[in-house]
Design a protein around this motif. Structure first.
Motif, PDB file in Angstrom:
ATOM      1  N   VAL A   1      34.851  53.456  37.488  1.00 47.68           N
ATOM      2  CA  VAL A   1      33.648  52.633  37.450  1.00 47.68           C
ATOM      3  C   VAL A   1      33.948  51.279  38.091  1.00 47.68           C
ATOM      4  O   VAL A   1      35.081  50.805  38.109  1.00 47.68           O
ATOM      5  CB  VAL A   1      33.137  52.428  36.011  1.00 47.68           C
ATOM      6  CG1 VAL A   1      32.751  53.741  35.387  1.00 47.68           C
ATOM      7  CG2 VAL A   1      34.185  51.723  35.164  1.00 47.68           C
ATOM      8  N   ALA A   2      32.902  50.659  38.645  1.00 48.49           N
ATOM      9  CA  ALA A   2      33.043  49.358  39.318  1.00 48.49           C
ATOM     10  C   ALA A   2      32.660  48.204  38.405  1.00 48.49           C
ATOM     11  O   ALA A   2      33.170  47.094  38.559  1.00 48.49           O
ATOM     12  CB  ALA A   2      32.178  49.329  40.577  1.00 48.49           C
ATOM     13  N   ASN A   3      31.780  48.451  37.457  1.00 54.02           N
ATOM     14  CA  ASN A   3      31.315  47.390  36.558  1.00 54.02           C
ATOM     15  C   ASN A   3      32.320  47.239  35.418  1.00 54.02           C
ATOM     16  O   ASN A   3      32.502  48.139  34.588  1.00 54.02           O
ATOM     17  CB  ASN A   3      29.932  47.736  36.019  1.00 54.02           C
ATOM     18  CG  ASN A   3      29.332  46.608  35.208  1.00 54.02           C
ATOM     19  OD1 ASN A   3      29.975  45.586  34.977  1.00 54.02           O
ATOM     20  ND2 ASN A   3      28.107  46.783  34.766  1.00 54.02           N
ATOM     21  N   VAL A   4      32.979  46.087  35.386  1.00 53.66           N
ATOM     22  CA  VAL A   4      34.036  45.880  34.398  1.00 53.66           C
ATOM     23  C   VAL A   4      33.487  45.927  32.978  1.00 53.66           C
ATOM     24  O   VAL A   4      34.178  46.370  32.039  1.00 53.66           O
ATOM     25  CB  VAL A   4      34.718  44.519  34.668  1.00 53.66           C
ATOM     26  CG1 VAL A   4      35.791  44.236  33.637  1.00 53.66           C
ATOM     27  CG2 VAL A   4      35.305  44.499  36.063  1.00 53.66           C
ATOM     28  N   GLU A   5      32.231  45.530  32.785  1.00 54.72           N
ATOM     29  CA  GLU A   5      31.668  45.523  31.433  1.00 54.72           C
ATOM     30  C   GLU A   5      31.622  46.922  30.826  1.00 54.72           C
ATOM     31  O   GLU A   5      31.611  47.081  29.603  1.00 54.72           O
ATOM     32  CB  GLU A   5      30.257  44.925  31.469  1.00 54.72           C
ATOM     33  CG  GLU A   5      30.219  43.446  31.777  1.00 54.72           C
ATOM     34  CD  GLU A   5      30.973  42.630  30.743  1.00 54.72           C
ATOM     35  OE1 GLU A   5      30.872  42.979  29.550  1.00 54.72           O
ATOM     36  OE2 GLU A   5      31.670  41.675  31.119  1.00 54.72           O
ATOM     37  N   LEU A   6      31.573  47.920  31.683  1.00 52.24           N
ATOM     38  CA  LEU A   6      31.529  49.290  31.156  1.00 52.24           C
ATOM     39  C   LEU A   6      32.828  49.652  30.447  1.00 52.24           C
ATOM     40  O   LEU A   6      32.836  50.520  29.568  1.00 52.24           O
ATOM     41  CB  LEU A   6      31.250  50.272  32.295  1.00 52.24           C
ATOM     42  CG  LEU A   6      29.823  50.227  32.865  1.00 52.24           C
ATOM     43  CD1 LEU A   6      29.693  51.180  34.033  1.00 52.24           C
ATOM     44  CD2 LEU A   6      28.807  50.580  31.784  1.00 52.24           C
ATOM     45  N   TYR A   7      33.945  49.034  30.849  1.00 54.37           N
ATOM     46  CA  TYR A   7      35.196  49.307  30.149  1.00 54.37           C
ATOM     47  C   TYR A   7      35.051  48.945  28.672  1.00 54.37           C
ATOM     48  O   TYR A   7      35.427  49.727  27.774  1.00 54.37           O
ATOM     49  CB  TYR A   7      36.341  48.483  30.752  1.00 54.37           C
ATOM     50  CG  TYR A   7      36.627  48.795  32.200  1.00 54.37           C
ATOM     51  CD1 TYR A   7      36.426  50.060  32.714  1.00 54.37           C
ATOM     52  CD2 TYR A   7      37.129  47.811  33.060  1.00 54.37           C
ATOM     53  CE1 TYR A   7      36.708  50.351  34.040  1.00 54.37           C
ATOM     54  CE2 TYR A   7      37.413  48.090  34.384  1.00 54.37           C
ATOM     55  CZ  TYR A   7      37.192  49.362  34.872  1.00 54.37           C
ATOM     56  OH  TYR A   7      37.470  49.643  36.169  1.00 54.37           O
ATOM     57  N   TYR A   8      34.495  47.785  28.422  1.00 53.95           N
ATOM     58  CA  TYR A   8      34.407  47.319  27.042  1.00 53.95           C
ATOM     59  C   TYR A   8      33.282  48.030  26.287  1.00 53.95           C
ATOM     60  O   TYR A   8      33.365  48.227  25.076  1.00 53.95           O
ATOM     61  CB  TYR A   8      34.202  45.799  27.048  1.00 53.95           C
ATOM     62  CG  TYR A   8      35.222  45.127  27.909  1.00 53.95           C
ATOM     63  CD1 TYR A   8      36.557  45.101  27.540  1.00 53.95           C
ATOM     64  CD2 TYR A   8      34.864  44.568  29.135  1.00 53.95           C
ATOM     65  CE1 TYR A   8      37.518  44.498  28.359  1.00 53.95           C
ATOM     66  CE2 TYR A   8      35.806  43.975  29.954  1.00 53.95           C
ATOM     67  CZ  TYR A   8      37.134  43.946  29.565  1.00 53.95           C
ATOM     68  OH  TYR A   8      38.068  43.377  30.363  1.00 53.95           O
TER      69      TYR A   8
END
Length: 1413
Positions: free
Chosen positions: A1120-1127
């Protein structure tokens, strides 16, 4: 090297005393010399033991004295006396080494005084022994740092022996106390080293002076700023100026850039340069510091300009040209510029007109262009004044400059003012050049005239000629008068003016009176022959000889305008002069009316048979010649007017002379209605006389019916009907010569129509020779319809007759009756048209058929269709086809057959040759639902698309499919397909649908799909799409649409379809469909295939019951490119799959912010859950991870892992952790707290915590690592207080380097622990004896080296003395070593290159770091 600082030896043990000599040598006393010598060995000799005991006693005595001095009950004075007495005893016993050691160890440096040094100096040096003074200094060096006096004395010894390297070493080891006196001493041998000493000693003036000598001026400023010293900059500058002017400039510039401003006034600095006549340097300095161009620098700006104007004017000129100054004394500088010959600069600076006028006259020394530019800066009045002065001083030399200035600034100065200036000095040359540049853009007549005048005055005749020829703006009258007054030798300018502006008579008079006949001939012949009449007229006025005039006229000939020439001669009654010229023109065949007019006038005047000329000559103007004859002979005038039909002139002359008979004859012959109207007007007082002559003479004499007719019409126009009718009846009805006249009969009937309509029918019946059609039309116009019908019928004009019945009388019945009687096609045609117009379509068609008229088929077709009489239309069109081959006819015939259902006739007709537009006919039939007929047409022309549509309308679906196959058109297939669907013929619909969906057009595919779906045929549509998959031409649209259908109606097949054909799908479209239908698993798969991992991850987390798969999610999460998706994923796993969260975090370890992950888990209260993850990523040394793990280890009481974490990862709140665990119930945890305090440098807290838990080893190690003597000694006191004797002994060795021996001895002695301190004392004694041995050895070696060098120096001196004896007396002896040339004078020679300066670092209490120091 004869002194060296010994290293610290290892600690001693009371159980085992190792070899204390670091070089593994034994020191013994030589029996022969009594000195200590080194021998190889591993055990201590008896001599060494005795000497060690002795030294120990001395040391103990000294230390005890110090303790007594500081702590004992005795008074300080007594203890001071005791130490001094002991020193004197040892000195008296010549035990200089012991005395030196006592002085070095004396409390508070009691014995380290100049007196002590003097004592040692006073001791005579024994041969072969180390001087006591050196022993004293050596002892001090081993103990620490020398004071200022000791350092100075020792350095003096070293300098005298040229041992500079020793000084460098001691300074590097900080053994010497730097002072200004020490620096002065060292400067004699090494300037660099002296500079270092000055810096350490904070001898700021000496440091500044040293930097100045080295020309390192920037360092002076930096150093002064750092130490807060304000040097005497003026003195420094003067000093530098003596030896290095350019360096002085650089130093002055540096001072100018200092913060807070330059410490020395700029003017003072400038004066220093000027006092030494350093003009260039002063200029360079001022130019640099005055760059800001501030008002307060005005004096200095003036000064730099003044000095350069006096000495280097070119430099001053460059400065002024640069424009960098604007606040100087401009009047003063202007004067200096004038004196220096810089006149342009002087002009730029003077502000008073007299000054400018005084300078500006020096044009010989001023560039013309610069002077012109200067004029642009002056006001209008001043500029004109200066220009006037320049012209006054030297008109010839300055004229070009003035002209150029006037040209350049004509708008500012004013053209008029410039002209007046030139005129004032009568400088026509200047005026000529100035106006020459301005002339092309000016329209002022005065300027153009003045330019002509100036050009004429300066002899520019060609320019005068050009301007007079080309210019349109000069005053012609004024210019003409000027040129005549000037009397130029070339008359062409005057000719140009007079020719262009109509002064030809004046020109002719001027040229004739000045005997310039050649210019008259040239003007007439070459310039403007059209003005020759004016020239001739003026020559006649000037009484020029006729021969010249005749010759002039004949020279021009045909180019000469005759009319004005005749007019000029006629005005002067000299027409006969032209006889020869006119006859010549006539003989050449001239038809010019003016030529013949003039010739006729001459003939009339000469009465040479004028009637013949007037009647036979066709070229003269009758009006002109007739006018000429009126006063001479009216009958000749009538002849001339008759010939030219000059009606008005002839009427006037005949009325005036009562020639009515001639007038009547002329009017009748003229046959002009306007003329008749004029003469028959009631206003004509002579009308009666004229009518009498017409009736009695003119008409009876006339043989022309036209003349009679014209006269009759004129009478009618004049409203004389009764006289006219009686006249005509007499002429026409009474067997006169005109009774059968065609025109007269017409006139009679027409007159009757107008004047008496009741007689018209009688005249029609009695007269036969008149114009029937024309009269009939007139009768129609006069609404005499029956008379007109009779006329047309009498003359067999049947068409006109029937038109009168139809159009005027409006009787179709009489028209049909008349048509049956005459039986003419044209008549029937007119009747048919009238019937058609009245809506009698069937009757009209019948009449058209009788008339055999096919011309109106379009109107007939339109009317028949409107009236729906297709049977009659068929008969008419069949008749028309025999007349013409028109596509419209054949097309309408087919349509008519179809309307009356004669399909067989249609088939028969289209098989025959025809020109029908079958396509249009078929479309028309189709549009009007005549499908059977349309089918025949489309089948015949092979329009399969239309045929298919038609068959659909007839519900013949199989045929429609066959036709569509032949048409092979997407549109056709769609129409047939949709029709089959509506009819539930799904088999045929599928055939059509397959041919549609294989097309690449997506719109067609979607249209078919929507059509099926709108009618609920979902299964059939899916079957259609599935069938399309197997086609060779199956494309992405089919696979995608089938996927959409599966998503909507067969979701169980969707995933299989996607996996099988993922590469052939339009994934974005299918994504939308799956999103709409909420097929989350399939949607996730599609997102992954389309590389939209962010959306895939979001879908999985939002719809996890259906879409989540752990392995799949891990693969997606890392992409994924959106870092917020990690959290977001962390939160998701924490809520739904906490058992797998570590697996996920391990995958994301390289991408997530570990701090944020830890915060998330801490807020959720599940930090223990991700312990494996934190252990895995702790290598990144993130504070949050470290603190979280450390907290977990504390909670779990896992002190081993906690210590390992603390050792390997130091990025955490150490003090906080230590405070947290220092009160822990486990000892190891508290030990870790002490360990953390130790690592954090909080030694006291660490030691206190270790002491509290009886961890004395840890406390000692902490104390040793702290390097703090005070802590070590406090720990010793603590052990004594706690009666920990063994710990006391251990601490002495662990903290060996920190603890002072006197403190140890004092504590041991006072607490009865000497035995436990004795091993430490032995170690200490062994170490220091080793150091002393090393010093002794170094001293011995140094003495040997000194002796060797002294011997070498003696040898050198001997050789030099021998050399000096051989030299002549006049020659100087060679320099002695160390005293040569530049080295003399206290080191004023140029210093050696410094490289990195080589200066030692500043002591801790010194100035802040500076540059490379």
């Amino acid at each position: 090297m004869w002194f060296a600082t010994p290293s610290v030896s290892t600690s001693l043990s009371t159980a085992n005393v190792p070899n204390l000599n670091p070089r593994n040598k034994t020191i013994t006393e030589s029996p022969a010399t009594g000195k200590l010598v080194e021998t190889q060995g591993v055990s201590l000799s008896q001599a060494f033991l005795q000497r060690s005991v002795y030294l120990l006693n001395v040391h103990i005595h000294t230390k005890v004295a110090g303790v007594i001095y500081n702590f004992g009950p005795f008074s300080r004075k007594a203890s001071r006396i005791a130490v001094v007495q002991r020193f004197q005893e040892l000195f008296a016993q010549t035990k200089y080494k012991e005395a030196a050691e006592l002085a070095a160890e004396s409390p508070q440096g009691l014995l380290r005084t100049p007196d002590t040094v003097a004592k040692f100096q006073s001791v005579p040096v024994q041969s072969g022994q180390t001087p006591p003074l050196l022993q004293y200094f050596g002892t001090l060096l081993t103990r620490g740092k020398l004071n200022a006096f000791e350092s100075l004395e020792l350095s003096r010894l070293v300098v005298n022996q040229n041992k500079k390297n020793l000084l460098e070493n001691w300074l590097a080891e900080d053994k010497l106390e730097c002072s200004e006196e020490l620096g002065d001493l060292v400067k004699t041998v090494d300037n660099d080293l002296a500079l270092k000493i000055y810096i350490k000693a904070r001898a700021t003036p000496k440091v500044v002076a040293a930097f100045a000598e080295r020309r390192e001026f920037d360092k002076i400023l930096i150093y002064s700023k750092q130490v807060g010293y304000t040097p005497d900059y003026l003195f420094l500058l003067q000093t530098i100026l003596r030896s290095d002017p350019q360096g002085a400039v650089n130093f002055a510039l540096m001072m100018s850039q200092m913060e807070g401003g330059c410490p020395v006034d700029y003017n003072t600095i400038t004066d220093l340069f000027l006092q030494r006549n350093l003009i260039r340097e002063a200029t360079a300095f001022l130019l640099d510091v005055l760059k800001p161009n501030l008002p307060e620098h005005g004096f200095l700006q003036s000064k730099v300009l003044e000095i350069n104007l006096v000495t280097f004017p070119n430099v001053a000129d460059a400065i002024l040209a640069n424009g960098m100054f604007s606040h100087y004394d401009r009047p003063r500088i202007a004067q200096l510029c004038e004196k220096a010959g810089l006149y342009v600069r002087a002009l730029q600076h003077y502000t008073e007109l007299p000054d400018i006028k005084r300078v500006i006259v020096n044009t010989h020394a001023i560039e013309p262009q610069a002077l012109v530019e200067f004029f642009g800066t002056l006001s209008r009045e001043w500029a004109l004044e200066c220009m006037k002065d320049l012209l006054l001083v030297n008109l010839r030399a300055n004229l070009q400059i003035i002209v150029q200035t006037a040209k350049e600034y004509s708008e500012q100065l004013g053209v008029e003012a410039c002209i007046k200036l030139f005129e004032q000095f009568k400088s026509y040359e200047g005026l000529y050049f100035f106006l020459g540049s301005y002339l092309s853009s000016s329209e002022d007549p005065d300027i153009h005239f003045k330019y002509i005048e100036a050009a004429a005055k300066t002899g520019q005749i060609k320019e005068v000629e050009r301007v007079t020829r080309e210019s349109n703006f000069y005053d012609a009258e004024k210019t003409k008068n000027f040129l005549m007054e000037t009397k130029l030798p070339d008359a062409r300018p005057l000719i140009n003016v007079c020719d262009r502006f109509g002064f030809v008579p004046d020109l002719t008079h001027y040229l004739y009176t000045n005997n310039m006949l050649r210019y008259i001939e040239g003007y007439v012949q070459k310039v403007n022959p059209g003005n020759a009449p004016l020239v001739v007229g003026q020559l006649l006025d000037d009484e020029c000889p006729e021969d010249f005039i005749k010759g002039l006229i004949l020279s021009v000939r045909s180019l000469l305008p005759v009319e004005p020439l005749v007019e000029e001669c006629e005005k002067r009654n000299r027409l006969r002069l032209l006889t020869q010229f006119l006859e010549h023109l006539v003989s050449e065949g001239s038809q010019d009316v003016h030529v013949h007019n003039a010739l006729g006038k001459i003939i009339i005047d000469s009465n040479n048979n004028p009637e013949h000329f007037l009647t036979t000559n066709p070229y003269y103007d009758s009006r002109v010649v007739g006018k000429y004859c009126e006063k001479r002979d009216p009958t000749l005038a009538v002849v001339a007017y008759r010939r030219g039909q000059c009606d008005d002139e002839l009427i006037n002359v005949t009325n005036k002379n009562s020639l009515f008979k001639l007038q009547a004859r002329y009017v009748v012959e003229r046959m002009d209605a306007d003329l008749w109207e004029k003469v028959l007007s009631p206003d004509n007082e002579y009308r009666r006389q004229l009518i009498d002559q017409v009736v009695s003479t003119a008409l009876p004499e006339s043989k022309s019916p036209e003349q009679v007719s014209a006269a009759v019409k004129a009478f009618m126009t004049a409203d004389l009907p009764h006289e006219l009718i009686e006249l005509l009846e007499k002429i026409v009805l009474q067997n006169s010569a005109f009774s059968g006249n065609f025109n007269l009969q017409n006139l009679l009937i027409l007159t009757a129509i107008k004047a008496d309509p009741s007689r018209v029918m009688d005249y029609i019946n009695r007269l036969d020779n008149f114009d029937g059609p024309a009269v009939g039309d007139v009768a129609v116009e006069a609404q005499l319809y029956e008379e007109a019908f009779a006329i047309f019928k009498k003359f067999n004009l049947n068409v006109q007759a029937v038109n009168v019945l139809l159009d005027n009388i409006q009787s179709i019945e009489r028209a049909v009756e008349f048509a049956f009687r005459v039986e003419e096609d044209a008549v029937w045609s007119q009747v048919a048209k009238a019937q058609l117009k009245e809506g009698l379509v069937s009757d009209a068609i019948e009449s058209f058929i009788r008339a055999d008229d096919a011309t109106q088929f379009l109107d007939v077709i339109r009317a028949a269709e409107n009236a729906n009489v297709y049977h009659d239309l068929v008969r008419y069109l069949l008749m028309v086809r025999q007349k013409t081959k028109e596509p419209k006819v054949d097309s309408e015939l087919i349509y008519a057959y179809a309307k009356i259902d004669r399909l067989g006739d249609i088939e028969e007709f289209i098989l025959m040759p025809n020109v029908a537009n079958l396509q249009n006919v078929g479309d028309r039939l189709y549009d009007e639902a005549l499908y059977e007929a349309a089918k025949i047409i489309f089948a015949f022309i092979s329009n399969w698309a239309k045929l298919a549509c038609t068959l659909v309308k007839l519900r013949q679906f199989q045929g429609a499919v066959d036709a569509a196959r032949k048409a092979n058109s997407s549109k056709t297939w769609k129409e047939v397909c949709f029709a089959c669907v509506d009819a539930e013929e799904f088999r045929l619909a599928q055939i059509c649908g397959l041919n549609i969906i294989i097309q690449v057009e997506v719109d067609d595919l979607e249209e078919v799909s929507d059509y099926y779906q709108n009618r609920g045929c979902f299964n059939e549509l899916i079957s259609l799409m599935e069938s399309g998959l197997g086609l060779e031409r199956a494309h992405m649209g089919i696979f995608t649409e089938l996927g959409v259908l599966y998503a909507r109606y067969r979701p169980e097949k969707l995933m299989e379809h996607i996996k099988l054909f993922s590469t052939r799908l339009n994934i974005p479209k299918l994504i939308r469909a799956c999103d709409e239908q909420q097929h989350w698993k399939e949607l996730t798969y599609l997102y992954i295939q389309y590389d939209e991992f962010d959306n895939a991850a979001t879908t999985i987390m939002n719809h996890s019951p259906e879409a989540w798969d752990h392995m799949q999610f891990k693969d997606v999460a890392v992409k994924v490119a959106n870092v917020e998706l990690y959290y977001k994923a962390v939160h998701f796993y924490l809520q739904e799959h906490p058992d797998l969260i570590n697996d996920l975090l391990n995958v994301l370890a390289l991408r997530v912010d570990h701090t944020r992950v830890v915060d998330i888990m801490r807020k959720a209260g599940h930090l223990h859950l991700v312990k494996p993850y934190m252990v895995a990523v702790q290598s990144t040394n993130v504070a949050a991870v470290n603190e979280a793990l450390n907290g977990i280890y504390v909670e779990e009481e896992d002190y081993d892992r906690l210590r390992e974490s603390i050792d390997m990862h130091d990025n955490f709140d150490q003090i906080g952790l230590a405070q947290k665990v220092e009160k822990h119930e486990l000892l190891e945890m508290r030990r870790i707290a002490a360990y953390i305090y130790k690592k954090a440098g909080r030694w006291k807290q660490s030691i206190a915590l270790s002491k509290k838990d009886n961890l004395y080893k840890d406390a000692m190690e902490t104390c040793s690592q702290s390097g703090d003597r005070e802590l070590a000694e406090e720990l010793l006191v603590y052990f004594i207080e706690q009666k920990k004797k063994e710990c006391f002994a251990s601490c002495l060795f662990v903290c060996y380097d920190l603890i002072r021996p006197d403190v140890v001895l004092e504590l041991a002695w006072m607490n009865n622990m000497i035995d436990f301190a004795f091993p430490y004392l032995l170690q200490f004694i062994r170490e220091y004896t080793g150091k002393v041995d090393d010093l002794v050895k170094d001293r011995i070696e140094a003495l040997k080296e000194t002796k060797a060098k002294e011997e070498e120096e003696k040898d050198v001196v001997k050789q030099q003395n021998m050399y000096a004896q051989l030299l002549p007396l006049a020659l100087p002896a060679p320099p002695m070593p160390g005293m040569g040339g530049a080295g003399m004078g206290g080191g004023f020679a140029a210093p050696p290159p410094m490289g990195g300066m080589g200066m030692p670092p500043m002591p801790p209490f010194g100035m802040p770091p500076m540059g490379s120091y």
